[in-house]
Enzyme design. Structure first.
Site, short mmCIF file in Angstrom:
data_model
loop_
_atom_site.label_atom_id
_atom_site.label_comp_id
_atom_site.label_asym_id
_atom_site.label_seq_id
_atom_site.Cartn_x
_atom_site.Cartn_y
_atom_site.Cartn_z
N HIS A 153 0.85 -1.19 0.00
CA HIS A 153 0.00 0.00 0.00
C HIS A 153 0.88 1.23 0.00
CE1 HIS A 153 -3.19 -2.81 1.77
NE2 HIS A 153 -3.41 -2.62 0.48
N ALA A 154 0.69 2.05 -1.04
CA ALA A 154 1.62 3.12 -1.40
C ALA A 154 1.95 4.05 -0.23
CB ALA A 154 1.03 3.91 -2.56
N ARG A 155 0.94 4.41 0.56
CA ARG A 155 1.14 5.46 1.57
C ARG A 155 1.82 4.94 2.83
NH1 ARG A 155 -5.34 5.57 1.77
NH2 ARG A 155 -5.70 3.70 2.96
N ASN A 180 -3.21 -5.69 -2.33
CA ASN A 180 -3.38 -6.70 -1.29
C ASN A 180 -4.81 -7.25 -1.25
OD1 ASN A 180 -1.89 -8.21 0.58
ND2 ASN A 180 -2.76 -7.07 2.31
N SER A 226 1.39 -0.58 7.42
CA SER A 226 1.11 0.26 8.58
C SER A 226 -0.35 0.69 8.46
CB SER A 226 2.04 1.48 8.66
OG SER A 226 1.59 2.52 7.82
N TYR A 227 -1.06 0.91 9.55
CA TYR A 227 -0.61 0.83 10.93
C TYR A 227 -1.68 0.14 11.76
CZ TYR A 227 -3.93 4.72 11.30
OH TYR A 227 -5.06 5.49 11.23
N GLU A 249 1.32 -5.01 10.97
CA GLU A 249 0.79 -3.64 10.86
C GLU A 249 1.59 -2.78 11.82
OE1 GLU A 249 -1.31 -2.26 8.86
OE2 GLU A 249 -2.53 -3.88 8.01
#
Ligand SMILES: [Zn+2]
Length: 729
Positions: A161-163, A230, A284-285, A362
């Site tokens: 996940h990009a961010r 994902n 994360s998170y 996470e």
């Protein structure tokens, strides 16, 4: 789609058309009414990033655009900014102290890996595929450049996940640490791989355009962008529309087909070439270590105890959180559904397709204690010391995973846990058995019912599939009223010493405060339900003469993977309640009944065994609560003709008659204490086939406890465990 109301369909199409606003993504909070509200957010295509109590109101944290915010408003959701969250607009630059984009010349991920590989003979970088925009998906191998089939593979992945930038920084630190510090014999005996950026296009986009972008950069047919990498794996892909979304504009869009995305295909091809024995996928998170399964509530993997040994349990967590002011001190370990269900997800796929023990970490809690006034969510601070805390917290699990790859049966988790041996996990109302994966099937169960009947039934093979080390078998024995089972051919047997389920007429439990009987039961008419900060205590159970004692209970709870402070605590007392110790803890969301086995080493031989359930604000259901033992004697009287037998067991009188099928040669009878001390050694000539053991012989009463009787006759040996449980000794 046919099941949806037309109004909702129209809304979904509007959401799908919201891709143009991608540059305005921001963190927002919306009050929700429990699970229903969370589910409806998921079904609207939002990824619920966090759930918090804000001014006494359950509040979901999500990422919104102007359009999706307006749509939520039209659905009655009150959308507000998240207090204390850093403004994403200030972050779309590539001038950070810690973070670096994929493409940045000189110091970006790609350039850094190339420089490390050029300077260090232990670091090797290869492209395993190309993204939609043509970036390489880079796999780093640490150690020998060659890939040897003799060495087990271990894989670490960052940034699906990009961010979730901190996941890439943890992966980069891991590469450096392994090359610099991993003991060389270990390095030489593993093929260790790190893929620091699974989704390079999305990751790059978060530096150039939209800090909170999640997906890849697939141009979708409807004008929106991105597939959730994902949710794109071909395991349970699209199993339902809560665990992933069919809407292209959604944050959790699963793509038009399983493995439709080139990034997914790159990971799959890598697994086919280098199947990992274990893997960790960093995200994360929320402070979690999740493992299969995640696709359906209550579903447990056959290899559950291996996952538990590594991830730890809520009582003994495998990963600590040392980030200052974090709301939690440890990562909650559990099946993926203890957060929420997902489908098309990596760890379910890696486990199902390759038997890989795959974990989702996470990273971090999202911060911080209420009085700190600080909240970072996806935007972990650009602070090297803080990032290093996260890396150091996660290093023990990474090292345990590397060590376990040599022989997963010898797994030693970071909190000292090891996988349980094959065993009976639950006895009633469903017998669940964890057997070595090599055990042939099918096999039969012998069941002793509550009325003493003996029933033989074939174990129904309705487990999903075999695991790597264990096969999980289940058999519904509720109609048998099973009180003991024997797994024929596997050397396993167990007996319920006591069982209770909040039914009328049961021995009285002490139910404090909010604990009450509910008709929302697993079996029978009632279950226990608690919803406050109260204690439910069992009656006293006599465990004298019992060894290998364990607690079974079935449970569900309406907690939240985001509110891990809500907990259920389980304690055991061997002395009727004078002293208690923790034996299990529960946290997260578990809306479907599932069984737990908790070993009670201090329960062996205890005269006053007692269990209590302490609720810490968790809406909590309990049913089929029993104390069981693996060392049951109830099947010993079933010996086939020719075996040895005893007149009663457990023994409550002062004489016990040991008998056997008469042989042609003298029988040798031996009686031993459970510790192996020989008490009796005698010979009985044929045709006599009995020996009377006088428990008061010599004016001394034999103490209560477990004894072993061994009869050898005509070259055959019969062994019986005998329990003396006479009153007044
Ligand atoms: Zn993620």
């Amino acid at each position: 789609m046919a099941r949806r109301a037309p109004g909702l369909l129209a809304l979904l199409l509007l959401v799908a058309g919201s891709g143009l606003s991608a540059q305005e993504l921001r963190l927002a909070q919306v009050p929700v009414s429990g699970r229903t509200g969370l589910d409806s957010l998921a079904r609207l295509g939002f990824e619920v990033a966090d759930v918090r109590m804000v001014a006494g109101q359950l509040t979901a944290v999500i990422v919104v655009s102007t359009q999706t915010e307006r749509l939520l408003g039209s659905r009655g959701f009150a959308v507000a900014a998240v207090a204390g969250a850093p403004p994403p607009s200030a972050l779309a630059a590539d001038t950070f102290k810690v973070y670096r984009s994929f493409d940045k010349p000189g110091t970006g991920i790609r350039a850094t890996l190339a420089a490390w590989a050029a300077a260090d003979t232990l670091i090797h970088v290869d492209s395993i595929g190309s993204s939609i925009e043509g970036r390489p998906v880079l796999a780093v191998k640490i150690g020998d450049s060659g890939d040897s089939p003799a060495r087990p593979n271990v894989l670490f992945i960052g940034t699906h996940h990009a961010r979730e930038w901190v996941s890439t920084e943890v992966a980069m630190r891991l590469i450096r640490w392994l090359a610099d510090s991993l003991p060389r014999p270990l390095l030489a005996s593993r093929d260790i791989w790190v893929i620091p950026v699974e989704n390079p296009d999305g990751y790059q986009y978060t530096f150039t355009t939209t800090r909170l972008w999640r997906k890849n950069r697939r141009p979708n047919a409807d004008g929106t962008f991105g597939v959730d990498p994902n949710r794109n794996y071909p395991a349970f892909w699209g199993a339902d529309d809560a665990g992933s979304s069919p809407m292209p504009g959604s944050e959790i869009y699963r793509g038009p087909a399983p493995a439709s995305e080139p990034e997914t295909q790159a990971i799959m091809a890598f697994h086919a070439a280098h199947p990992p024995v274990l893997a960790i996928s960093y995200h994360s998170y929320t402070d979690l270590v999740l493992y299969p399964y995640g696709f359906r509530y209550g579903e447990l993997a056959p290899d559950l105890t291996v996952f538990q040994a590594l991830a730890g349990t809520d009582l003994q967590p495998g990963v600590r959180d040392s980030v200052p002011a974090s709301t939690l001190s440890a990562y909650h370990p559990g099946p993926g559904w203890t957060l929420y269900t997902t489908n098309g997800e990596y760890t379910d796929w890696a486990y199902r397709a390759f038997g890989a023990f795959a974990f989702t970490a996470e990273l971090t809690s999202g911060c911080c204690t209420p009085d700190s006034g600080f909240y970072y969510g996806f935007v972990f601070p650009d602070d090297s010391a803080l990032v290093n805390h996260v890396f150091r917290d996660n290093l023990p699990l990474a090292l345990a995973v590397i060590a376990a790859a040599g022989d997963p049966t010898a797994t030693l988790g970071p909190s000292g846990l090891r996988p349980a041996a094959q065993r009976i996990e639950s006895l009633w109302p469903e017998t669940r058995i964890s057997l070595a994966a090599t055990t042939p099937a099918p096999f039969s169960l012998t069941v002793r019912t509550a009325t003493g009947q003996i029933v033989t039934r074939n174990a129904r093979a309705d487990s999903l599939w075999r695991g790597r080390l264990r096969t999980s078998w289940r058999s519904d024995v509720s109609t048998d009223g099973a009180r003991a089972v024997r797994v024929d051919g596997a050397g396993l047997a167990a007996e319920l010493v006591t069982i209770a389920g909040a039914e009328e007429g049961e021995p009285s439990w002490s139910a404090g405060g909010t604990w009450t009987r509910t008709s929302d039961a697993l079996v029978g008419r009632y279950a226990w339900y608690g919803s406050g900060n109260d204690t439910l205590t069992s009656p006293i159970v006599d465990l004298r003469g019992r060894t290998r004692v364990w607690l079974q209970f079935w449970t569900k709870y309406a907690g939240s993977g985001f509110a891990l402070q809500q907990r259920g605590q389980v304690q055991f007392s061997p002395d009727s309640g004078r002293t208690w110790s923790d034996v299990a803890a529960l946290a997260g969301s578990a809306p479907a009944w599932y069984p737990l086995r908790v070993d009670l080493p201090t329960g062996a031989g205890a005269a006053g065994g007692r269990v209590r359930f302490i609720d810490r604000g968790l809406p909590w259901w309990l049913d089929a609560v029993g104390v069981a033992t693996d060392s049951t004697a109830v099947f010993q009287l079933l010996a086939a003709a020719g075996g040895a037998d005893v007149s009663e067991n457990p023994v409550r009188s002062d004489q016990v008659v040991i008998s056997w099928a008469a042989g042609t040669t003298p029988a040798r009878v031996g009686i031993y204490t459970f510790m192996g001390e020989r008490l009796i050694a005698t010979s009985v000539p044929p045709p006599n086939n009995e020996y009377v053991w006088d428990l008061k012989a010599g004016g001394r009463r034999m103490p209560n406890g477990a004894y072993l009787v061994v009869v050898q006759v005509d070259g055959r040996v019969f062994r019986r465990r005998l329990f003396l449980t006479r009153a007044g000794t």
